[in-house]
Write an enzyme that holds these catalytic residues in place. Structure first.
Site, PDB file in Angstrom:
ATOM      1  N   TYR A 152      29.551  54.518  30.434  1.00 24.28           N
ATOM      2  CA  TYR A 152      29.480  55.602  29.465  1.00 24.28           C
ATOM      3  C   TYR A 152      28.735  55.182  28.189  1.00 24.28           C
ATOM      4  O   TYR A 152      28.887  55.795  27.154  1.00 24.28           O
ATOM      5  CB  TYR A 152      30.880  56.106  29.140  1.00 24.28           C
ATOM      6  CG  TYR A 152      31.629  56.591  30.374  1.00 24.28           C
ATOM      7  CD1 TYR A 152      31.417  57.879  30.869  1.00 24.28           C
ATOM      8  CD2 TYR A 152      32.491  55.754  31.071  1.00 24.28           C
ATOM      9  CE1 TYR A 152      32.069  58.314  32.019  1.00 24.28           C
ATOM     10  CE2 TYR A 152      33.149  56.192  32.216  1.00 24.28           C
ATOM     11  CZ  TYR A 152      32.936  57.467  32.690  1.00 24.28           C
ATOM     12  OH  TYR A 152      33.568  57.897  33.827  1.00 24.28           O
ATOM     13  N   ASP A 193      39.310  48.734  37.603  1.00 25.52           N
ATOM     14  CA  ASP A 193      38.635  47.933  38.625  1.00 25.52           C
ATOM     15  C   ASP A 193      37.954  46.693  38.066  1.00 25.52           C
ATOM     16  O   ASP A 193      37.883  45.680  38.743  1.00 25.52           O
ATOM     17  CB  ASP A 193      37.633  48.801  39.393  1.00 25.52           C
ATOM     18  CG  ASP A 193      38.335  49.615  40.465  1.00 25.52           C
ATOM     19  OD1 ASP A 193      39.053  49.002  41.276  1.00 25.52           O
ATOM     20  OD2 ASP A 193      38.192  50.846  40.484  1.00 25.52           O
ATOM     21  N   HIS A 209      25.059  51.699  36.295  1.00 26.17           N
ATOM     22  CA  HIS A 209      25.709  52.925  36.754  1.00 26.17           C
ATOM     23  C   HIS A 209      26.022  53.805  35.561  1.00 26.17           C
ATOM     24  O   HIS A 209      26.143  53.338  34.427  1.00 26.17           O
ATOM     25  CB  HIS A 209      26.991  52.623  37.541  1.00 26.17           C
ATOM     26  CG  HIS A 209      28.094  52.008  36.729  1.00 26.17           C
ATOM     27  ND1 HIS A 209      29.191  52.721  36.303  1.00 26.17           N
ATOM     28  CD2 HIS A 209      28.262  50.762  36.261  1.00 26.17           C
ATOM     29  CE1 HIS A 209      29.991  51.915  35.605  1.00 26.17           C
ATOM     30  NE2 HIS A 209      29.451  50.725  35.559  1.00 26.17           N
ATOM     31  N   TYR A 231      36.251  64.346  31.662  1.00 21.73           N
ATOM     32  CA  TYR A 231      37.383  63.707  30.984  1.00 21.73           C
ATOM     33  C   TYR A 231      36.883  62.603  30.067  1.00 21.73           C
ATOM     34  O   TYR A 231      37.671  62.025  29.303  1.00 21.73           O
ATOM     35  CB  TYR A 231      38.383  63.173  32.014  1.00 21.73           C
ATOM     36  CG  TYR A 231      38.258  61.717  32.363  1.00 21.73           C
ATOM     37  CD1 TYR A 231      37.198  61.246  33.125  1.00 21.73           C
ATOM     38  CD2 TYR A 231      39.199  60.784  31.932  1.00 21.73           C
ATOM     39  CE1 TYR A 231      37.079  59.902  33.435  1.00 21.73           C
ATOM     40  CE2 TYR A 231      39.090  59.441  32.241  1.00 21.73           C
ATOM     41  CZ  TYR A 231      38.028  59.010  32.992  1.00 21.73           C
ATOM     42  OH  TYR A 231      37.907  57.667  33.296  1.00 21.73           O
ATOM     43  N   ARG A 232      35.586  62.319  30.071  1.00 19.93           N
ATOM     44  CA  ARG A 232      35.002  61.171  29.366  1.00 19.93           C
ATOM     45  C   ARG A 232      33.513  61.369  29.504  1.00 19.93           C
ATOM     46  O   ARG A 232      33.061  61.949  30.481  1.00 19.93           O
ATOM     47  CB  ARG A 232      35.438  59.935  30.139  1.00 19.93           C
ATOM     48  CG  ARG A 232      35.297  58.600  29.475  1.00 19.93           C
ATOM     49  CD  ARG A 232      36.031  57.614  30.350  1.00 19.93           C
ATOM     50  NE  ARG A 232      36.013  56.269  29.819  1.00 19.93           N
ATOM     51  CZ  ARG A 232      36.596  55.235  30.406  1.00 19.93           C
ATOM     52  NH1 ARG A 232      37.251  55.424  31.542  1.00 19.93           N
ATOM     53  NH2 ARG A 232      36.578  54.034  29.873  1.00 19.93           N
TER      54      ARG A 232
END
Lengths: 533, 533
Positions: free
Chosen positions: B97, B156, B396, B477-478
């Site tokens: 993000y 993770d 990513h 949500y983010r």
């Protein structure tokens, strides 16, 4: 940055009579006669329900009962223009803490009982969206009426508002009994009339308002609880799919000192979920008050002597401490939980553990109100507790501290509160409500409301416990109107940083200070200036 | 009340060079050389980690690494005086993000890695009090070093900050995996330098700061998450007593369409707690990326064709969808839960369910990183997923929507996101993280960071999904820095009441707009005025 506390010995001045009269006229035009109560008898229902009639505090001017968000907005508009103080309640049944009564005399009670629609029940995700006037009875009856099998969580008395109870950090006694944790999504009318929806409700067309607790960005729900920052007009609540088996249990302890051992045995069972609901540990006098009156045991003055307390504890069905709790779920898992619980408590000398077992999909009419409440079926039976001193006019006031679940903390709170109440000539009636990591020791200080001296003693004794409890590290989780300021004073870290922070929010969100001035010790700017003079 | 959105196509002007230079001098005097990074190579570590080096956005001026609350206060004082924008991160590992990078180029990264003390572990109540620089590895190592048996929850990748992850609504995969729900108590430095403690921490000498989530009055914790209202410097976190048995499970589905049936079977098991952790449903390409590179399957351009996807799904150990989940607790209860889960999923044609079983008090060195993560043991093994397109330079970006746990919602999100990514020439790699009442569909859009065109495509494809998802009712949500404004735009109920509300809080709590301007689309007043011009 030192600040003047506004306490109940120094009431803020009520609005002048002419202002009240003008406001009533305006509110009548907005609400009609069906939404405005001005008759003295009607308004009296919104005073502190247990205060002696001669006491002149916490007295509303009139009661506003809007039926819609638009009516609330119209009320707020006028209140902002004319600096009219309002005091919001949902049902207004927060009786042990002052009921629907306003902190500032002369304020208008903004009571939301008429906004009582269950807007949605989602059987798939087991959620409901409700208005603040929906009582526990209302929601329960609605679920049964639509053929839903879903369970809800209820407190001991079912007449209160689901929303109001949640906003005041109230609890219930199924696995969904942490009502704040079971809340999901809100609609709030801000002091300026703007309508905010929290979490995913901030998105039009949202699919996740009642299932995902947050949105993208900060979550405001917490600041609208126990506060005066907005008027909550809708709330999402999580419901519970019916368990295969419902197994309420009772643990009876013979010795007062075994409370400590119980708490040590209980803590791991709460943390790992073996006991999934919120158990209530009930002391002997509180237990006795659910089914009997005091005079059955003792008619003397002062607190019931220890030997009589001990005698009550030895009666069949009673105990020095009794814990109600329950298991819910798959029959085999519940059976294993029953074994684990029985083994754990079996190591306490003299402890007895008993269980009942019910089909979660076909509950009976329970005889025991405790079994009813833990199944999420609302009841008023436990109101009996307030009638300890006899007659219909019993009252109670709560003194309620949060603590870790340890024997040390349990005995420290018990000893502090028992001594405080006994020294004041009152009986020590208390419950400990246990959550996942913490417990609330609730002193249920009962008295005869027609006995002014006793009532005054009860209020004063609770108030006198606030600072000593804080000195030991225990803060109240909720407080009566009469000592909200004193309680807020105890939260003094960094020269009352929390109070300053709350005041910053208050001034930003409600600059005219119209919403519930003084709630939880949060005073608008104008009142703070008045107090500083 | 219509408002100008500030989006990334219209970057706010960075501070002038002279101002940056003066600030660096000041910050050096406060922090010393060990707390200030100005070297280009060092500062580059705090850019968006996966942005192409040629992109000129989200670039910090320098990095401030205070070691104490007092140093933070000194930084804030200067920043307020000179309107210097700061951008707070804890570890700054929010890589999918935007990592530690600031929304506004030229801002100083206020990075809290050096505040990395575990201040307290309470073995009795199973809680910890930690600083924001404490990574999941740090906390894990600390617990083992002091001989504690307590478990924690980890995401993770274990290099992130426990506090930072929680503040961004991050999740883990033990029964404590809803990190916001496992948070209890905060210390926050406000923009004006004042130090606030939330909940029971507002009481000096408190015994309940890390066990009771609320205080008496409003709870502010939620507004310090995913926001720019303060700098969190301490946080309480709940730890998990070790379960007798730890039983990770795998469910493998052969057919793409079985996702719907799985979600329908899973929802009741989540609601009644049969599965107590947060399962992750992993699609075939995401599953493959954990252990292999793309070229092992396909070397062509564009998205991997359906027939190859299907071929991967049929390999031993793979599936079209694979769900990881786990059971924890008493051996007999876990065994019964295993049966219930197996029976429920056994009704899905072709589904396979397998389990491993471990002694919760004596965990092995796990071979499978998924089993490690669900036991709360931090790992970096799953970083492999980002290397799908080969080499060490995989990146990513996350596109992550919340939804109810239903087959309808699962297939709607899958179809929307798959089409969006495939149309852009990208593979559809995704996981669905499932909570008690909701799930998050996370598209893990992987790309080769050295391939600028592919990286640009990945960013653009995610951005292009935001509005179509919102149209279907799904909010993120983010969100990545690059589309925080766009995401905030979707929360449009009542003419963006939520944005107006957040701006009111921002202006009250940070009037000079120094803290993380633009975070989650919340812009301080000065920037809004600039955008409106």
């Amino acid at each position: 940055m030192a600040q003047q506390t506004i306490d109940s010995t120094r009431q803020p001045a009520p609005p002048p009579d002419a202002a009240i009269k003008a406001a009533i006229e305006k509110f009548r035009s907005v609400l009609g006669t069906e939404g405005l109560l001005t008759d003295e008898k009607d308004v009296a229902q919104f005073r502190d329900p247990f205060a002696h009639p001669s006491w002149r505090a916490f007295e509303p001017s009139a009661v506003l009962q809007p039926a819609s968000v638009e009516q609330i907005q119209a009320i707020l508009r006028f209140a902002n223009e004319h600096r009219v103080p309002l005091w919001t309640s949902s049902q207004g049944r927060n009786n042990g803490y002052g009921g629907a009564a306003p902190r500032v005399s002369g304020a208008f009670v903004l009571n939301l009982r008429r906004m009582n629609r269950v807007l949605e029940v989602d059987e798939e995700s087991a959620t409901a969206l409700i208005e603040p006037g929906v009582s526990f009875f209302d929601l329960y009856n609605h679920l049964r009426a639509i053929g839903s099998k879903l369970w809800m969580s209820v407190p001991d008395l079912g007449w209160g508002s689901v929303v109001g109870n949640t906003l005041d950090h109230g609890v219930g006694y199924t696995p969904y009994g942490d009502h704040v944790a079971s809340q999901c999504g809100m609609e709030v009318v801000l002091a300026n009339g703007d309508v905010l929806r929290t979490g995913m409700g901030a998105m039009e067309n949202t699919k996740a308002w009642q299932v995902y607790k947050r949105g993208c960005g900060p979550s405001a729900d917490g600041i609208f609880m126990q506060s005066n920052f907005g008027v909550v007009t809708k709330m999402g609540v999580w419901l519970m799919p019916p368990p295969q088996v419902y197994m309420p249990g009772w643990l009876t302890l013979r010795r007062d000192s075994d409370l400590e051992l119980l708490l040590e045995k209980l803590r791991p069972l709460m943390m790992n979920g073996t006991i999934p609901n919120q158990p209530m540990i009930i002391n002997v006098l509180c237990g006795a008050s659910a089914f009997t009156e005091r005079k059955a045991w003792y008619t003397g003055d002062g607190p019931i002597p220890e030997e009589i307390v001990e005698k009550i504890a030895q009666q069949p069905g009673f105990g020095r401490w009794v814990m109600r709790f329950a298991l819910y779920g798959d029959a085999k898992i519940v059976e294993r939980q029953r074994q684990i619980v029985t083994d754990a408590f079996g190591t306490i000398p003299g402890a007895e553990v008993t269980f009942s077992k019910y089909d979660g999909n076909a509950l009976p009419e329970f005889e025991n109100p405790h079994e009813r409440v833990q199944a999420g079926v609302p009841s008023l039976a436990l109101d009996q507790m307030t009638r300890w001193y006899g007659g219909e006019n019993g009252g109670h006031i709560g003194f309620s501290c949060a603590a870790p679940i340890t024997g040390r903390d349990g005995s420290a709170l018990r000893d502090l509160v028992r001594k405080g109440l006994n020294d004041a000539g009152l009986d020590y009636s208390a419950v400990i409500v246990v959550g996942k990591r913490s417990m609330i020791h609730v002193a249920l200080v009962v008295f005869d409301t027609e006995n002014e001296a006793q009532a005054r003693t009860a209020y004063d004794a609770c108030k006198a416990l606030v600072a000593p409890a804080a000195k030991l590290g225990y803060g109240e989780y909720r407080s009566h109107l009469d000592f909200m300021d004193l309680v807020a004073d105890q939260y003094g870290f960094n020269n009352h940083a929390q109070r300053r922070f709350n005041e910053t929010l208050k001034d930003a969100l409600d600059p005219n200070g119209i919403l519930s001035p003084g709630k939880q010790g949060i005073w608008p700017k104008a009142y703070r200036a008045q107090a500083a003079r």
